[in-house]
Design a protein around this motif. Structure first.
Motif, mmCIF file in Angstrom:
data_model
loop_
_atom_site.group_PDB
_atom_site.id
_atom_site.type_symbol
_atom_site.label_atom_id
_atom_site.label_comp_id
_atom_site.label_asym_id
_atom_site.label_seq_id
_atom_site.Cartn_x
_atom_site.Cartn_y
_atom_site.Cartn_z
ATOM 1 N N ALA A 48 -14.478 24.557 -19.840
ATOM 2 C CA ALA A 48 -14.456 24.840 -21.265
ATOM 3 C C ALA A 48 -13.632 23.446 -21.943
ATOM 4 C CB ALA A 48 -14.049 25.946 -21.601
ATOM 5 N N SER A 49 -12.536 23.361 -21.278
ATOM 6 C CA SER A 49 -11.698 22.350 -21.894
ATOM 7 C C SER A 49 -12.248 20.741 -21.665
ATOM 8 C CB SER A 49 -10.153 22.242 -21.447
ATOM 9 O OG SER A 49 -10.373 21.717 -19.999
ATOM 10 N N TYR A 50 -13.025 20.561 -20.717
ATOM 11 C CA TYR A 50 -13.855 19.266 -20.494
ATOM 12 C C TYR A 50 -14.811 19.170 -21.671
ATOM 13 C CZ TYR A 50 -12.274 19.890 -15.452
ATOM 14 O OH TYR A 50 -11.540 20.069 -14.387
ATOM 15 N N GLY A 51 -15.473 20.247 -21.920
ATOM 16 C CA GLY A 51 -16.336 19.829 -23.156
ATOM 17 C C GLY A 51 -15.726 19.913 -24.464
ATOM 18 N N LEU A 52 -14.603 20.561 -24.493
ATOM 19 C CA LEU A 52 -14.047 20.431 -25.959
ATOM 20 C C LEU A 52 -13.305 19.033 -25.880
ATOM 21 C CD1 LEU A 52 -12.299 24.040 -26.296
ATOM 22 C CD2 LEU A 52 -14.279 23.100 -27.811
ATOM 23 N N MET A 53 -12.806 18.832 -24.960
ATOM 24 C CA MET A 53 -12.213 17.218 -24.939
ATOM 25 C C MET A 53 -12.906 16.176 -25.218
ATOM 26 S SD MET A 53 -11.187 14.331 -22.858
ATOM 27 C CE MET A 53 -9.979 13.256 -23.368
ATOM 28 N N LEU A 54 -14.452 16.171 -24.785
ATOM 29 C CA LEU A 54 -15.129 15.509 -25.002
ATOM 30 C C LEU A 54 -16.340 15.460 -26.408
ATOM 31 C CD1 LEU A 54 -16.898 14.797 -21.641
ATOM 32 C CD2 LEU A 54 -15.041 13.320 -22.738
ATOM 33 N N HIS A 55 -15.706 16.324 -27.064
ATOM 34 C CA HIS A 55 -16.457 16.706 -28.389
ATOM 35 C C HIS A 55 -16.153 15.637 -29.275
ATOM 36 C CE1 HIS A 55 -18.092 19.697 -31.304
ATOM 37 N NE2 HIS A 55 -16.995 19.240 -32.346
ATOM 38 N N GLY A 56 -17.080 15.267 -29.976
ATOM 39 C CA GLY A 56 -17.247 14.386 -30.781
ATOM 40 C C GLY A 56 -17.544 12.784 -30.286
ATOM 41 N N GLN A 57 -17.327 12.647 -28.780
ATOM 42 C CA GLN A 57 -17.662 11.460 -28.352
ATOM 43 C C GLN A 57 -16.687 10.563 -28.385
ATOM 44 O OE1 GLN A 57 -21.828 10.688 -29.038
ATOM 45 N NE2 GLN A 57 -22.537 12.843 -28.379
ATOM 46 N N GLY A 58 -16.987 9.455 -28.028
ATOM 47 C CA GLY A 58 -15.925 8.089 -28.150
ATOM 48 C C GLY A 58 -15.712 7.623 -26.725
ATOM 49 N N ALA A 59 -15.685 6.385 -26.563
ATOM 50 C CA ALA A 59 -15.164 5.622 -25.230
ATOM 51 C C ALA A 59 -13.929 5.969 -24.844
ATOM 52 C CB ALA A 59 -15.515 3.873 -25.363
ATOM 53 N N LEU A 60 -13.031 6.020 -25.396
ATOM 54 C CA LEU A 60 -11.636 6.295 -25.139
ATOM 55 C C LEU A 60 -11.347 7.945 -24.748
ATOM 56 C CD1 LEU A 60 -9.241 4.746 -28.044
ATOM 57 C CD2 LEU A 60 -9.659 4.020 -25.464
ATOM 58 N N ARG A 61 -12.254 8.645 -25.548
ATOM 59 C CA ARG A 61 -12.129 9.777 -24.930
ATOM 60 C C ARG A 61 -12.940 10.166 -23.747
ATOM 61 N NH1 ARG A 61 -13.844 12.767 -30.279
ATOM 62 N NH2 ARG A 61 -11.835 11.803 -30.949
ATOM 63 N N LEU A 62 -14.099 9.368 -23.462
ATOM 64 C CA LEU A 62 -14.740 9.617 -22.368
ATOM 65 C C LEU A 62 -13.952 8.997 -21.039
ATOM 66 C CD1 LEU A 62 -17.198 10.248 -20.842
ATOM 67 C CD2 LEU A 62 -18.183 7.864 -21.143
ATOM 68 N N LYS A 63 -13.052 7.927 -21.323
ATOM 69 C CA LYS A 63 -12.319 7.607 -20.282
ATOM 70 C C LYS A 63 -11.262 8.443 -19.914
ATOM 71 C CE LYS A 63 -9.342 3.336 -19.298
ATOM 72 N NZ LYS A 63 -8.741 2.105 -19.766
ATOM 73 N N ALA A 64 -10.394 8.820 -20.765
ATOM 74 C CA ALA A 64 -9.267 9.995 -20.725
ATOM 75 C C ALA A 64 -9.897 11.350 -20.401
ATOM 76 C CB ALA A 64 -8.761 10.254 -21.943
ATOM 77 N N TYR B 184 -4.388 14.334 -24.296
ATOM 78 C CA TYR B 184 -4.142 14.970 -25.621
ATOM 79 C C TYR B 184 -4.331 14.082 -27.211
ATOM 80 C CZ TYR B 184 -2.704 19.627 -23.744
ATOM 81 O OH TYR B 184 -2.609 20.673 -23.000
ATOM 82 N N ALA B 185 -3.868 12.906 -26.770
ATOM 83 C CA ALA B 185 -3.948 11.701 -27.783
ATOM 84 C C ALA B 185 -5.265 11.215 -27.957
ATOM 85 C CB ALA B 185 -3.140 10.656 -27.407
ATOM 86 N N ALA B 186 -6.287 11.371 -27.232
ATOM 87 C CA ALA B 186 -7.639 10.899 -27.027
ATOM 88 C C ALA B 186 -8.637 11.975 -27.762
ATOM 89 C CB ALA B 186 -8.022 10.138 -25.796
ATOM 90 N N THR B 187 -8.165 13.112 -27.718
ATOM 91 C CA THR B 187 -9.257 14.107 -28.116
ATOM 92 C C THR B 187 -9.073 14.371 -29.369
ATOM 93 O OG1 THR B 187 -9.902 16.353 -27.456
ATOM 94 C CG2 THR B 187 -7.677 16.336 -27.547
ATOM 95 N N MET B 188 -10.044 15.046 -30.119
ATOM 96 C CA MET B 188 -9.870 15.489 -31.541
ATOM 97 C C MET B 188 -8.471 16.294 -31.753
ATOM 98 S SD MET B 188 -13.922 16.457 -32.469
ATOM 99 C CE MET B 188 -13.255 16.472 -34.186
#
Length: 507
Positions: A145-161, A238-242
């Motif tokens: 679930a945290s994988y999905g939430l971490m990528l919520h909102g998309q973004g290159a930095l978010r995907l890399k992290a 934590y810094a990359a996610t929403m």
């Protein structure tokens, strides 16, 4: 059995039902889906409070699913510690959910609400489970679930992290499976209470393998808790996610600490022979390093979200300094500090979110900017959240650190604990003062572009204000909370009671 007898399973059933229901309803009836999501959160809080009230008689309750008694069936165990963690998770979840809806963060993708409730399912299951295998299962649920939430909102930095986050946790899951295999090979059980009995009965020939299994298990929990030196994944993630997601993640590192508290005194305690308190020599130095590195990160951070992530890392290190002595008094102080550190870390992320929404192109970068609408309000919230996170009076962070200092006096390594807490607090004060003055006080250089941000309502200030109000309440009710923490620590450090309650030999 009455309905009350089935209450221990409610914190697991409720999010398990809400997750698919909100997913099915979301695309056609968003308002209905949001209402259901809030309803599930409120119901979970009510169930958690009911369980918390139930354990005030100091009994440990075991719920056997399908009436299969331990150690053969799946059991859920409710004691003071588990009930308190359920309440903390439910309160934090409701505040975060309110912020996500108020700011529209939940609209950045279709699956926020389902993933949110699956995350709660994993958290609640980890707090309640009575065996290692299901602890692994619930860890996997909350991680997926945290994988999905971490990528919520998309973004290159978010995907890399996110890729790094997934890889690290896959390694952790593999180590967890190896540790479980070793324990099962040694004892033929994975029920925690049964493990406590069988580990104590192992002969000298098995002690070396038992130490390996214990160290592997604690290493897995240390990875989840972002303990130095296996912490590098956490600040970037934590810094990359929403920020609203990172606020919920503030409790995830504490799940790793909870797992240590739950398993080490029970399985690897005084009766474990050569494996007794096996993580003790390694945990205290790692905790000291975590507290120092965390607050140094606060000092050098370039953005508010990055700073909040390092503050969470620092709080985990401070918390583990108390846990690492494995004494009842220090554990009670740690439990008080755990609650306030979770709320303070989440508040920092939500304040960062409210600030960056008003700063336009300057976002959360710690650089001077022209004055912006709502600067005074967000600046005040940032000040209060920083005071709580760093541990200054009069908020609960100061009380928590004072309790740790008092309880750790004369414990092994107490001079290092005292020196670290005092020195790291000073570093944290300098770090937050520097960033706060830069963000909310210093004037931007001449010719700086004005802030380009639309007018904002004050709705996004409600959630961080609620968390700070809870921290104030935690301070005012410090005496009662300390009594609860001491009672929970007393149960944890009396593993015979847990064993008796689960294996059916009385309470």
């Amino acid at each position: 059995m009455t309905l009350v007898d089935h209450l221990p399973v409610a914190p697991i059933v409720l999010p398990a039902v809400m997750a698919p229901v909100t997913m099915l309803v979301m695309r056609r009836r968003r308002i209905v889906s949001v209402a259901l999501s809030f309803g599930g959160g409120v119901a979970m809080l009510v169930a958690a409070l009911a369980l918390f009230a139930m354990v005030q008689d100091d009994a440990i309750r075991c719920y056997a699913l399908g009436a299969w008694a331990a150690p053969f069936g799946i059991v859920l165990v409710v004691d003071r510690l588990a009930a308190a963690m359920l309440v903390l998770a439910a309160v934090l979840a409701l505040v975060v959910l309110g912020h996500a809806v108020a700011t529209g963060a939940d609209r950045k993708g279709w699956h926020f609400h389902p993933m949110f409730h699956f995350q709660l399912l994993g958290l609640n299951g980890a707090f309640l489970t009575g065996d290692l295998f299901n602890l692994f299962v619930f860890f996997e649920v909350l991680l997926i679930a945290s994988y999905g939430l971490m990528l919520h909102g998309q973004g290159a930095l978010r995907l890399k992290a996110g890729v790094a986050y997934v890889v690290v946790n896959i390694v952790g899951s593999a180590l967890f499976l190896i540790a479980m295999g070793l324990f099962y090979g040694l004892t033929a059980t994975l029920n925690m209470a049964d493990l406590a009995v069988r580990v104590a009965a192992l002969g000298p020939a098995d002690q070396g393998l038992l130490r390996v299994a214990g160290l592997l298990l604690v290493t897995v929990f240390a990875l989840k808790a972002a303990v130095v030196p296996i912490h590098l994944w956490m600040p970037r993630t934590y810094a990359a996610t929403m920020p609203v997601v990172a606020a919920l993640f503030a409790i995830m590192t504490k799940v790793g600490v909870y797992a240590m508290i739950r398993t080490v005194p029970l399985i690897l305690g005084a009766r474990a022979g050569a494996a007794a308190w096996v993580p003790a020599p390694y945990l205290l130095p790692a905790a000291i390093a975590g507290a120092v590195l965390g607050f140094v990160g606060v000092l050098v951070a370039r953005g508010m979200r990055e700073q909040a992530a390092f503050a969470v890392l620092a709080s985990t290190g401070t918390l583990l300094m108390a846990v690492a002595t494995w004494r009842e008094a220090t554990l009670a102080a740690a439990l008080y500090y755990l609650v306030q550190a979770t709320l303070a870390g989440a508040a920092l992320f939500l304040v960062a979110d409210a600030t960056m929404r008003r700063r336009g192109q300057y976002a959360d970068a710690i650089v001077p900017s022209p004055r912006f609408a709502g600067q005074d309000a967000t600046g005040l919230l940032y000040l209060i959240a920083a005071v709580a996170a760093v541990g200054l009076p009069p908020l609960a962070g100061f009380v928590g650190k004072l309790l740790i200092l008092d309880a750790s006096y004369d414990a092994p390594g107490w001079p290092a604990i005292w020196a670290t807490i005092l020195a790291s607090t000073l570093i944290g004060v300098v770090g937050f003062s520097r960033s706060g003055s830069t963000l909310f006080w210093k004037a931007a250089p001449p010719g700086t572009d004005p802030v380009a941000a639309p007018a904002r309502s004050r709705a996004d200030l409600a959630a961080p204000l609620a968390l700070l109000a809870l921290l104030a309440l935690l301070t005012v009710a410090g005496g009662w909370v300390t009594v609860q923490a001491r009672a929970a620590a007393r149960q944890v450090m009396a593993p015979d009671r847990y064993v008796a309650a689960v294996l059916g030999h009385g309470r």
